[in-house]
Design a protein around this motif. Structure first.
Motif, mmCIF file in Angstrom:
data_model
loop_
_atom_site.group_PDB
_atom_site.id
_atom_site.type_symbol
_atom_site.label_atom_id
_atom_site.label_comp_id
_atom_site.label_asym_id
_atom_site.label_seq_id
_atom_site.Cartn_x
_atom_site.Cartn_y
_atom_site.Cartn_z
ATOM 1 N N HIS A 65 0.814 -1.220 0.000
ATOM 2 C CA HIS A 65 0.000 0.000 0.000
ATOM 3 C C HIS A 65 0.849 1.272 0.000
ATOM 4 N N LEU A 66 1.989 1.266 0.687
ATOM 5 C CA LEU A 66 2.821 2.485 0.790
ATOM 6 C C LEU A 66 3.276 3.001 -0.576
ATOM 7 N N PRO A 67 3.936 2.203 -1.400
ATOM 8 C CA PRO A 67 4.339 2.728 -2.725
ATOM 9 C C PRO A 67 3.150 3.069 -3.621
ATOM 10 N N ILE A 93 8.504 12.886 7.698
ATOM 11 C CA ILE A 93 7.606 12.390 8.749
ATOM 12 C C ILE A 93 7.681 10.861 8.837
ATOM 13 N N ILE A 94 7.654 10.194 7.678
ATOM 14 C CA ILE A 94 7.727 8.725 7.649
ATOM 15 C C ILE A 94 9.066 8.246 8.197
ATOM 16 N N SER A 95 10.138 8.920 7.833
ATOM 17 C CA SER A 95 11.481 8.540 8.281
ATOM 18 C C SER A 95 11.624 8.643 9.797
ATOM 19 N N SER A 127 -0.305 6.627 4.176
ATOM 20 C CA SER A 127 1.012 6.016 4.339
ATOM 21 C C SER A 127 1.430 6.013 5.807
ATOM 22 N N LEU A 128 0.763 6.846 6.622
ATOM 23 C CA LEU A 128 1.051 6.932 8.054
ATOM 24 C C LEU A 128 0.061 6.128 8.887
ATOM 25 N N PHE A 129 -1.226 6.210 8.540
ATOM 26 C CA PHE A 129 -2.252 5.431 9.250
ATOM 27 C C PHE A 129 -3.470 5.280 8.342
ATOM 28 N N HIS A 130 -4.320 4.296 8.680
ATOM 29 C CA HIS A 130 -5.460 3.964 7.831
ATOM 30 C C HIS A 130 -6.589 4.979 7.990
ATOM 31 N N ILE A 131 -7.164 5.365 6.863
ATOM 32 C CA ILE A 131 -8.352 6.215 6.855
ATOM 33 C C ILE A 131 -9.461 5.419 6.169
ATOM 34 N N PRO A 132 -10.612 5.217 6.827
ATOM 35 C CA PRO A 132 -11.692 4.423 6.226
ATOM 36 C C PRO A 132 -12.116 4.964 4.864
ATOM 37 N N GLU A 133 -12.375 4.051 3.930
ATOM 38 C CA GLU A 133 -12.745 4.444 2.570
ATOM 39 C C GLU A 133 -14.047 5.239 2.536
ATOM 40 N N VAL A 134 -14.918 4.997 3.536
ATOM 41 C CA VAL A 134 -16.191 5.717 3.566
ATOM 42 C C VAL A 134 -15.964 7.218 3.725
ATOM 43 N N ILE A 135 -14.915 7.600 4.458
ATOM 44 C CA ILE A 135 -14.588 9.027 4.625
ATOM 45 C C ILE A 135 -14.143 9.615 3.293
ATOM 46 N N THR A 136 -13.301 8.868 2.574
ATOM 47 C CA THR A 136 -12.834 9.321 1.265
ATOM 48 C C THR A 136 -14.001 9.520 0.309
ATOM 49 N N GLY A 137 -14.877 8.521 0.248
ATOM 50 C CA GLY A 137 -16.015 8.589 -0.674
ATOM 51 C C GLY A 137 -16.983 9.691 -0.320
ATOM 52 N N LEU A 138 -17.348 9.800 0.967
ATOM 53 C CA LEU A 138 -18.312 10.816 1.398
ATOM 54 C C LEU A 138 -17.737 12.220 1.262
ATOM 55 N N GLY A 139 -16.428 12.361 1.517
ATOM 56 C CA GLY A 139 -15.797 13.676 1.381
ATOM 57 C C GLY A 139 -15.864 14.191 -0.041
#
Length: 368
Positions: free
Chosen positions: A131-133, A191-193, A324-336
């Protein structure tokens, strides 16, 4: 393309047919896998949820596709709507997840296919580890797509006027959007490093940055190649524009939009074939929406609809970076994204009402 008077439902005829066939296939697959009515109903439900997920995540994709498609020649419009759906469904929903496992696990395509069928949990884990790349590549490409819309000196319609007018004043500076994206890439890499998360760190930061660079290069190469190809076609065909170059751009854009949905689908099921059915159904609705937007002239009628879609693209690109840092639910992406597009549609309707009121008032004054 001249606006048509076809009913809205007519545009979704094939999407409805694919929905029925897909859900029946999902039900059959559920029965073969579980042998129980409850198991069959569960698989059937997952296919339906995945279709809704794909539609909600890709509605802005349909608007951006329509924006590009309206300037393409009829021949290439038809090719995108036929070849494109095959690439979108079979390429991105089946071949792409297999290709990730082939590269990540260093196995052959047939082994990856067998793994998808017999070891779905292991297959899903490899997809999640990649998922990261994917987030870095797709997020960078989409960020460039969104910024290129706003950093355009020819853009004279502004929705969020105070912001977009200011951006337009800097659009004449060459490469400003590239510099902006590079800064964002460096910030997230740092931030990732420095993250305390054991899954991140300097090695993950290197993977993120190199993948993001490839996303940036892909956008620039597609733009350059598209310009060269379309210019060659103009020379050969006179006034023709929006040929293979535009087709190539739209396919890469489609792929970038698909990354989030394909990866997110593994949160619901680890079965590649169920994912392909559900997301394939959703892809058909996105294509149907694209055709409707082009043929009905919806983008011209609702002047801020494109703006809402490109803001949604920018937010999606940032979300892919944050994931890449933490999971965000897909429902937030879609609704946004849906909320932004809905808001832009509402603003467009208000603008149209105000314009009609002014025209009516002007006509009444002239008669007096």
């Amino acid at each position: 393309m001249t606006p048509t008077t076809n009913s809205t439902l007519a545009y979704f005829k094939w999407a409805f047919i694919v929905t029925v066939v897909g859900l029946l296939l999902g039900g059959y697959l559920g029965w073969e896998m579980t042998g129980t009515i409850s198991g069959t109903a569960t698989i059937f439900f997952i296919c339906a949820v995945l279709a809704v997920l794909e539609i909600s995540l890709s509605f802005d994709n349909a608007i951006v596709n329509a924006n590009k498609l309206k300037d393409m020649t009829p021949e290439w419009q038809q090719r995108f709507l036929t070849w494109g759906i095959l690439i979108a469904v079979f390429g991105m929903r089946i071949v792409f997840p297999l290709l990730i496992v082939v590269i990540a696990a260093n196995v052959g395509p047939w082994t990856a296919m067998v793994m998808a069928a017999t070891e779905p949990e292991r297959y899903a884990q490899i997809m999640k580890d990649a998922h990261l790349p994917i987030a870095a590549f797709g997020g960078t490409f989409l960020m460039m797509v969104g910024l290129s819309f706003f950093f355009d000196h020819e853009k004279d319609v502004h929705w969020v006027r105070w912001l977009e007018e200011k951006i337009s004043t800097y659009s004449s500076i060459k490469g400003i959007e590239i510099a902006f994206v590079l800064i964002i890439m460096l910030v997230f890499s740092r931030i990732i490093s420095n993250s305390a998360n054991p899954a991140l760190g300097p090695e993950a930061a290197t993977v993120f940055f190199s993948s993001a660079i490839w996303g940036l290069l892909t956008f620039l190469l597609v733009e350059v190649l598209g310009g060269i190809l379309d210019r060659s076609q103009q020379v050969l065909q006179g006034a023709a524009k929006g040929g293979f170059g535009a087709f190539l751009y739209l396919e890469v854009l489609d792929a970038s939009f698909s990354f989030d949905g394909v990866i997110g689908a593994f949160a619901l099921t680890s079965n590649l074939f169920i994912i392909a059915i559900g997301l394939g159904i959703g892809a058909m609705y996105v294509r149907s929406m694209t055709i409707m937007l082009v043929e009905k002239g919806t983008l011209a009628e609702y002047r801020y609809l494109e703006h809402g879609a490109f803001y949604a693209i920018l937010i999606l690109s940032v979300i892919m970076y944050v994931q890449s840092l933490f999971h965000i639910p897909e429902v937030i992406t879609g609704l946004g994204g849906a909320a932004l597009i809905g808001l832009s549609l509402w603003s467009s309707i208000r603008y149209n009402k105000k314009e009609r009121a002014l025209e009516a008032e002007g006509g009444h004054t002239a008669e007096v």
